[in-house]
Scaffold this motif. Structure first.
Motif, short mmCIF file in Angstrom:
data_model
loop_
_atom_site.label_atom_id
_atom_site.label_comp_id
_atom_site.label_asym_id
_atom_site.label_seq_id
_atom_site.Cartn_x
_atom_site.Cartn_y
_atom_site.Cartn_z
N VAL A 34 14.65 -29.55 0.16
CA VAL A 34 13.51 -30.67 0.40
C VAL A 34 13.64 -31.78 1.58
O VAL A 34 13.33 -31.11 2.88
CB VAL A 34 12.30 -30.86 -0.37
N THR A 92 13.36 -30.14 5.73
CA THR A 92 12.33 -30.95 6.04
C THR A 92 12.68 -31.52 7.67
O THR A 92 12.79 -31.41 8.84
CB THR A 92 11.87 -32.61 5.54
N THR A 149 5.21 -21.76 -2.82
CA THR A 149 4.88 -22.63 -2.45
C THR A 149 6.00 -22.39 -0.69
O THR A 149 7.02 -22.71 -1.20
CB THR A 149 4.91 -24.11 -2.29
N VAL A 205 7.81 -24.36 1.39
CA VAL A 205 7.91 -26.74 2.30
C VAL A 205 7.48 -26.80 3.90
O VAL A 205 7.81 -26.25 4.47
CB VAL A 205 9.87 -26.93 2.38
N ARG A 206 6.63 -28.01 3.00
CA ARG A 206 6.11 -28.62 4.17
C ARG A 206 6.46 -29.87 4.63
O ARG A 206 7.27 -30.33 3.98
CB ARG A 206 4.33 -29.24 3.89
N ASP A 247 6.36 -33.29 2.78
CA ASP A 247 6.17 -32.65 1.20
C ASP A 247 8.10 -33.82 0.69
O ASP A 247 8.30 -33.61 1.28
CB ASP A 247 6.97 -31.01 1.29
N ASP A 248 7.27 -33.64 -0.27
CA ASP A 248 8.45 -34.32 -1.65
C ASP A 248 8.86 -34.03 -2.75
O ASP A 248 8.29 -32.71 -2.86
CB ASP A 248 8.09 -35.86 -1.67
N THR A 271 5.66 -33.62 -5.07
CA THR A 271 4.36 -32.74 -4.00
C THR A 271 4.77 -31.15 -4.39
O THR A 271 3.50 -30.00 -4.71
CB THR A 271 4.39 -33.12 -3.01
N LEU A 272 5.69 -30.79 -4.12
CA LEU A 272 5.91 -29.37 -4.34
C LEU A 272 5.79 -29.22 -5.34
O LEU A 272 5.57 -27.86 -5.41
CB LEU A 272 7.85 -29.33 -3.55
N ARG A 328 2.25 -28.11 -6.54
CA ARG A 328 1.54 -27.14 -6.01
C ARG A 328 2.37 -25.40 -6.02
O ARG A 328 1.13 -24.85 -6.16
CB ARG A 328 2.12 -27.43 -4.03
#
Length: 188
Positions: free
Chosen positions: A59, A63, A164, A166-167, A170-171, A174-175, A178
């Motif tokens: 992540v 990111t 899902t 990765v946004r 995200d942590d 959360t990832l 989802r």
């Protein structure tokens, strides 16, 4: 006097060498223990602790560099039934079989980890959503089409996969949450 000094120096050199060897053995032991703490003993892939470390790195990298990346959350459908019908050794063999199939199907850069019991995660770097979905479909097909036989009896296997992307906000938790929710939605 010189003889005594030579003996002292030889004794110190021997002791120093012994301490070096002991230190190296301890370093190796720490390394072995670290591997044991982060690797699933049965499947030789990251266990939950090791996976969480990999997800955090994954992540962070995605990111930080704005890379498109995905997490697949796999649930091994019917592992309890395999264990109940054929025994836990059959379940272990099925887990090994599926893990091998995943490894053979994925890229070398993809990370497979065992989240728990019959759940796995796959980290896919440098993929868009369509590629992640294609990979998930391919994995589902490969597992379902595999010829797993235990004690001369065919055992059907299947996985359900949540996906899902990765946004940037995200942590790891959360990832994973989802992806887990997407997996359960696909199961229903």
């Amino acid at each position: 006097m010189a003889e005594r000094s030579d003996l002292t120096n030889a004794s110190e050199a021997t002791e120093l060498e012994r301490l070096r060897e002991e230190n190296e053995a301890l370093r190796q032991r720490v390394s072995d223990l670290d591997a044991m703490a982060h690797e699933d003993a049965l499947l030789k892939v990251p266990n939950r602790r090791g996976l969480m470390r990999e997800v955090a790195r994954f992540v962070s990298r995605a990111t930080r560099y704005g890379e498109s990346a995905a997490l697949l959350f796999l649930d091994f459908d019917g592992l309890k039934a395999v264990n109940d019908r054929h025994g836990h050794r059959a379940g272990d063999a099925a887990l090994k079989h599926v893990t091998r199939l995943l490894g053979d199907t994925l890229r070398a850069s993809d990370v497979i980890g065992r989240y728990g019991g019959d759940e796995f995660c796959v980290l896919l770097a440098h993929v868009d959503e369509q590629e992640a979905q294609e990979t998930a479909r391919r994995l589902e097909t490969v597992v379902a089409a595999s010829d797993f036989v235990y004690e001369d009896r065919p055992v059907p296997l299947a996985v359900t996969i949540g996906i899902t992307m990765v946004r940037k906000d995200d942590d790891p938790n959360t990832l994973l949450d989802r992806a887990d929710k997407d997996m359960y939605a696909r199961k229903d």
